[in-house]
Design an enzyme around this catalytic site. Structure first.
Site, PDB file in Angstrom:
ATOM      1  N   HIS A   1      -1.149 122.199 109.542  1.00  0.00           N
ATOM      2  CA  HIS A   1      -1.597 121.099 110.399  1.00  0.00           C
ATOM      3  C   HIS A   1      -1.905 119.859 109.570  1.00  0.00           C
ATOM      4  CE1 HIS A   1      -3.643 119.353 113.964  1.00  0.00           C
ATOM      5  NE2 HIS A   1      -4.404 118.779 113.055  1.00  0.00           N
ATOM      6  N   GLU A   2      -2.710 120.039 108.533  1.00  0.00           N
ATOM      7  CA  GLU A   2      -3.096 118.884 107.719  1.00  0.00           C
ATOM      8  C   GLU A   2      -1.917 118.371 106.894  1.00  0.00           C
ATOM      9  OE1 GLU A   2      -5.790 117.422 108.269  1.00  0.00           O
ATOM     10  OE2 GLU A   2      -6.603 119.005 109.539  1.00  0.00           O
TER      11      GLU A   2
END
Length: 377
Positions: free
Chosen positions: A25-26
């Protein structure tokens, strides 16, 4: 019954599920920011005090923090949860300011924010596509082989050979579609559209309910229509068709998520069914005990959940940022900082409240409250 996994296996499984998903996600945010020339000051897996980390040649601090329940990328110029710059930002040299998040045009900032949830969906898509290639696709037709006496289906007059075409106005293509729809609607009245010898029939069925216990002793209340399927049909899936199957499975999962949330909001399902990190850890351990494919399937499911939750227009989440960017695009100017600040404070309170509630539920799923009640009693 399979013995529940121990604490160490549960912790390991939780790390194997949450760690990669947070990283992916990051990484979506990070790569999109890097693509548009934004400097990343920090890339953190976890919150709180740093446990260990390294700084790369671009000046980005890659680190692990002590609370592994999420993560973040801190871009230059992105100074607070509302993505507002510090006043000193205006004093930066032009070259440095050009590498900050706030210096980028609206559409680039929106892409950077949306990239996190997007890669979560991409990861789930790739996993489900791989499953389709390895295991094929279940396409058992929604035809009743047998009707259980006294069941909801029997009470509306369904007979063996009847083919269900829609439930609650929603079309169904396979028996799996029928099962997923009915399981979420225990004790509800559902319109059933079916065909008998080419003739269309409709009736309202009072869906029954049943309590099932899985292999780890967990109990679930599921809806029951009372029809037995015909012989299961599994079809091999080729490379060209696998993406289509993956998209359909993702759509089915998202539909079930929306249905479940809607039922909780309307009171049809108890709030106690909402789970948080502790329940994810518990399920992760159980899935790992069943095997690596089951754990990978859980990763796909949680990844879809993570992507979906983050695009909701809730301040503090990616969707909240995108909501304000949409308003900025419509208004041709940013939403006043004070409004954003109060909105994000409200969002933070709402998220913390939700976390407390799901943690309370999670502890209940471990039997903590029953044990305490027994001790007090």
């Amino acid at each position: 019954m399979i013995q529940s996994p121990g604490l160490l296996l549960t912790i390991l499984a939780f790390v194997l599920v949450i760690g990669p998903l947070v990283f992916v996600h990051e990484m979506g945010h990070y790569l999109a920011g890097r693509w548009f020339g934004v400097k990343a000051e920090a890339f953190s897996i976890g919150f709180g005090k740093e446990v260990f980390g390294i700084t790369d040649k671009r000046g980005t601090r890659w680190k692990f923090a002590w609370l592994p329940l999420g993560g973040y990328v801190k871009f230059a110029g992105d100074m607070n949860p509302a993505s507002q710059p510090d006043p000193d930002w205006y004093l930066l040299p032009a070259a440095e300011r050009a590498q900050t998040f706030q210096a980028k045009p609206l559409w680039q900032r929106a892409i950077i924010v949306a990239a996190g949830p997007f890669v979560n969906f991409v990861l789930a898509f790739l996993i489900l596509m791989g499953f389709a290639l390895v295991y094929g696709d279940g396409r058992t037709p929604p035809i009743a082989r047998e009707i259980v006496a006294g069941s909801a289906a029997a009470k509306i007059g369904m007979q063996p050979g009847d083919r269900i075409v829609a439930l609650g106005g929603r079309s169904v293509d396979t028996f799996d579609d029928v099962a997923k729809y009915i399981q979420l609607r225990a004790d509800e009245t559902v319109r059933v559209d079916y065909e008998r010898s080419g003739r269309a029939v409709s009736a309202d069925a009072a869906v029954g309910s049943q309590m099932l216990r899985d292999r780890f002793g967990n109990e679930f209340k599921l809806g029951l229509l009372g029809i037995a399927p015909v012989k299961p049909v599994w079809v091999p899936v080729g490379v060209a068709e696998a993406p289509i199957v993956a998209v359909k499975r993702m759509g089915s999962i998202l539909t079930m998520m929306v249905d479940s949330i809607g039922q909780i909001i309307t009171g049809k399902r108890p709030v106690s069914e909402l789970g948080g990190p502790l329940r994810i850890a518990k399920v992760s351990g159980e899935q790992l005990a069943l095997g690596i494919p089951d754990l990978i399937g859980l990763i796909a499911l949680v990844s879809i959940n993570l992507g979906f939750i983050n695009i909701l227009p809730v301040p503090m989440l990616d969707g909240g940022h995108l909501f304000f960017y949409a308003l900025e695009g419509i208004r041709r100017r940013p939403v006043p900082p004070a409004v954003q600040e109060w909105a994000f404070r409200g969002g933070l309170i709402a998220i913390l409240t939700l976390m407390l509630m799901v943690t309370f539920n999670d502890l209940g799923s471990f039997g903590i409250w029953k044990s305490l009640a027994g001790l007090i009693g």
